[in-house]
Design an enzyme around this catalytic site. Structure first.
Site, PDB file in Angstrom:
ATOM      1  N   GLY A  52       0.894  -1.069   0.028  1.00 31.90           N
ATOM      2  CA  GLY A  52       0.330  -0.172  -0.122  1.00 31.90           C
ATOM      3  C   GLY A  52       0.805   1.169  -0.015  1.00 31.90           C
ATOM      4  N   GLY A  94       2.846   2.484  -3.006  1.00 31.88           N
ATOM      5  CA  GLY A  94       3.094   2.550  -4.149  1.00 31.88           C
ATOM      6  C   GLY A  94       4.522   2.301  -4.521  1.00 31.88           C
ATOM      7  N   GLU A 137      -1.704  -9.634 -12.552  1.00 31.46           N
ATOM      8  CA  GLU A 137      -2.153  -8.209 -11.680  1.00 31.46           C
ATOM      9  C   GLU A 137      -3.656  -8.045 -11.913  1.00 31.46           C
ATOM     10  OE1 GLU A 137      -0.108  -6.225  -9.341  1.00 31.46           O
ATOM     11  OE2 GLU A 137      -1.589  -4.859  -8.982  1.00 31.46           O
ATOM     12  N   ASP A 187       5.672  -1.541 -13.265  1.00 30.49           N
ATOM     13  CA  ASP A 187       5.998  -2.298 -12.047  1.00 30.49           C
ATOM     14  C   ASP A 187       6.763  -3.549 -12.443  1.00 30.49           C
ATOM     15  OD1 ASP A 187       4.687  -0.280 -11.444  1.00 30.49           O
ATOM     16  OD2 ASP A 187       3.081  -1.267 -10.595  1.00 30.49           O
ATOM     17  N   TYR A 205      -8.268   5.052 -11.009  1.00 26.74           N
ATOM     18  CA  TYR A 205      -7.160   4.729 -11.665  1.00 26.74           C
ATOM     19  C   TYR A 205      -7.758   4.233 -13.275  1.00 26.74           C
ATOM     20  CZ  TYR A 205      -2.925   2.374 -13.766  1.00 26.74           C
ATOM     21  OH  TYR A 205      -1.889   1.925 -14.304  1.00 26.74           O
TER      22      TYR A 205
HETATM   23  C1  GLA Z   1       0.494   1.864 -10.768  1.00 26.50           C
HETATM   24  C2  GLA Z   1       0.471   0.816 -12.065  1.00 26.50           C
HETATM   25  C3  GLA Z   1       1.629   1.104 -13.093  1.00 26.50           C
HETATM   26  C4  GLA Z   1       1.576   2.637 -13.422  1.00 26.50           C
HETATM   27  C5  GLA Z   1       1.433   3.402 -12.188  1.00 26.50           C
HETATM   28  C6  GLA Z   1       1.201   5.042 -12.664  1.00 26.50           C
HETATM   29  O1  GLA Z   1       1.879   1.916 -10.365  1.00 26.50           O
HETATM   30  O2  GLA Z   1       0.706  -0.332 -11.582  1.00 26.50           O
HETATM   31  O3  GLA Z   1       1.274   0.329 -14.286  1.00 26.50           O
HETATM   32  O4  GLA Z   1       0.689   3.119 -14.239  1.00 26.50           O
HETATM   33  O5  GLA Z   1       0.739   3.235 -11.550  1.00 26.50           O
HETATM   34  O6  GLA Z   1       2.427   5.490 -13.560  1.00 26.50           O
END
Ligand code: GLA
Length: 352
Positions: A105, A107, A143, A155, A204
């Site tokens: 959680g 980021g 994911e 990511d 998102y």
């Molecule tokens: C999350 C998503 C990524 C990207 C970021 C924003 O981390 O998993 O793929 O879109 O947000 O940059």
């Protein structure tokens, strides 16, 4: 006994650009998930979380419906097994112990780290091979089905492609990854706002849809191809176009060793995410400002937004002072206790 490690990541600049086929500049960090394979055999996969103490049992053929797996962290391995099975992984069972130092959680891609570590273990146990990019794409799909969030590739690809001492310029259209050496005198400071972040249930998906709608109005394949003039009056699309340019400018500045100008781009990125893309929070705005006022060369929210961490760039010999001052300012303004992480860029996922 085999162990596989997969790092989390912090994105230095380039957010909400990956799913627009744009550019991102993350580093794989020295916080990681480790999957220890204790045994191989039979038709089930048993995974225990060392931190949480609980266990999930999944069919080795990937037949579990990820979304209904409980506890929720088990959805990531369930997604991985499901996707790998669809790619042809033989249904070999195994016992795994998972352990992670990536805070959830925040980021910092704790879920991508789980997916990649489990995928490496699962492929190895079954003698199944996937090229690094295929592995990243499989984990991205995992994911999607585990969370329902249509995330981009950043990511998982960052966790797999990390390079010690380098940021990664990723072209999210070609998936080309170019390591960019980080100047030795520069430190990367990550500070958690103390407000957790979850992309599931956040706007998102709505933001992604707005970007796709903007591209389609312009008859473009993606916003990667839009010009500044074309998006001048569309705030969401304008963020994507200006952010892509900031990433490429940031890479030139790193090559030139101009850390201060690099930092200024981070602060400009925050302003764009706050004002144009509207994915910041009051706390992240306050934290980014506190970092900037405390002597960081620049600071911004990192990752998807809606909570989690800010990232700042400082002089290496000033990083602890900046963190201390910024946390003090942040506490005074919000009564929240932030948490600082001093991170360094490490190599991507693999056997330990
Ligand atoms: C999350 C998503 C990524 C990207 C970021 C924003 O981390 O998993 O793929 O879109 O947000 O940059």
């Amino acid at each position: 006994m085999q162990e596989f490690r997969a790092p989390g990541r912090v994105n230095l600049i380039g957010d909400h650009t990956d799913y627009n086929e744009g550019f991102v500049l993350p580093i794989a960090i020295d916080l990681e998930c480790v999957a220890r394979v204790d045994g191989i055999g039979d038709g089930s996969v048993r995974i225990r979380s060392r931190e949480l103490g609980d266990t999930v049992d999944l069919p080795a053929d990937g037949g579990a419906q990820p979304f209904s797996v409980d506890p929720p962290w088990g959805r990531y391995p369930a997604g991985v097994l499901h996707v790998l099975a669809s790619r042809g992984r033989p249904p070999v069972g195994m016992e795994i112990v998972l352990s992670s130092s990536v805070p959830p959680g925040a980021g910092l891609s704790s879920s991508a780290a789980i997916e990649v570590a489990v995928a490496l273990a699962a492929c190895d146990a079954a003698g199944f091979d996937l090229a690094p990019l295929e592995l990243a794409l499989a984990c991205q799909e995992a994911e999607h089905i585990a969370t329902g969030v249509p995330c981009g590739i950043m990511d998982q690809l960052a966790s797999i492609s990390g390079r010690r001492g380098c940021a990664l310029l990723i072209d999210c259209r070609s998936y080309e990854v170019e390591p960019v050496p980080l100047p030795a005198e520069m430190a990367v400071l990550v500070v958690h706002s103390g407000v957790p972040r979850a992309l599931a249930g956040s706007p998102y998906a709505e933001r992604r849809a707005a970007c796709e709608a903007a591209a389609s109005r312009l008859s473009l394949r993606s916003l990667r191809d839009a010009t500044a003039e074309q998006v001048a009056f569309d705030r969401r699309a304008r963020h994507v176009v200006t952010e892509n340019k900031r990433v490429l400018d940031a890479v030139s500045l790193l090559h030139a060793g101009d850390v201060e100008a690099f930092g200024r781009l981070l602060s400009a990125s925050h302003a764009s995410l706050r004002d144009d893309f509207e994915v910041s929070t009051t706390e992240l705005d306050t934290l980014a400002t506190a970092l900037q006022q405390s002597g960081a060369f620049g600071a911004r929210l990192t990752g998807g937004g809606f909570g989690g961490c800010a990232v700042a760039i400082t002089a290496r010999d000033d990083v602890e002072r900046v963190a201390f001052e910024a946390l003090k300012r942040y506490r005074k303004a919000t009564t929240l206790e932030g948490r600082a992480f001093y991170v360094s860029a490490v190599d991507g996922a693999g056997p330990r």
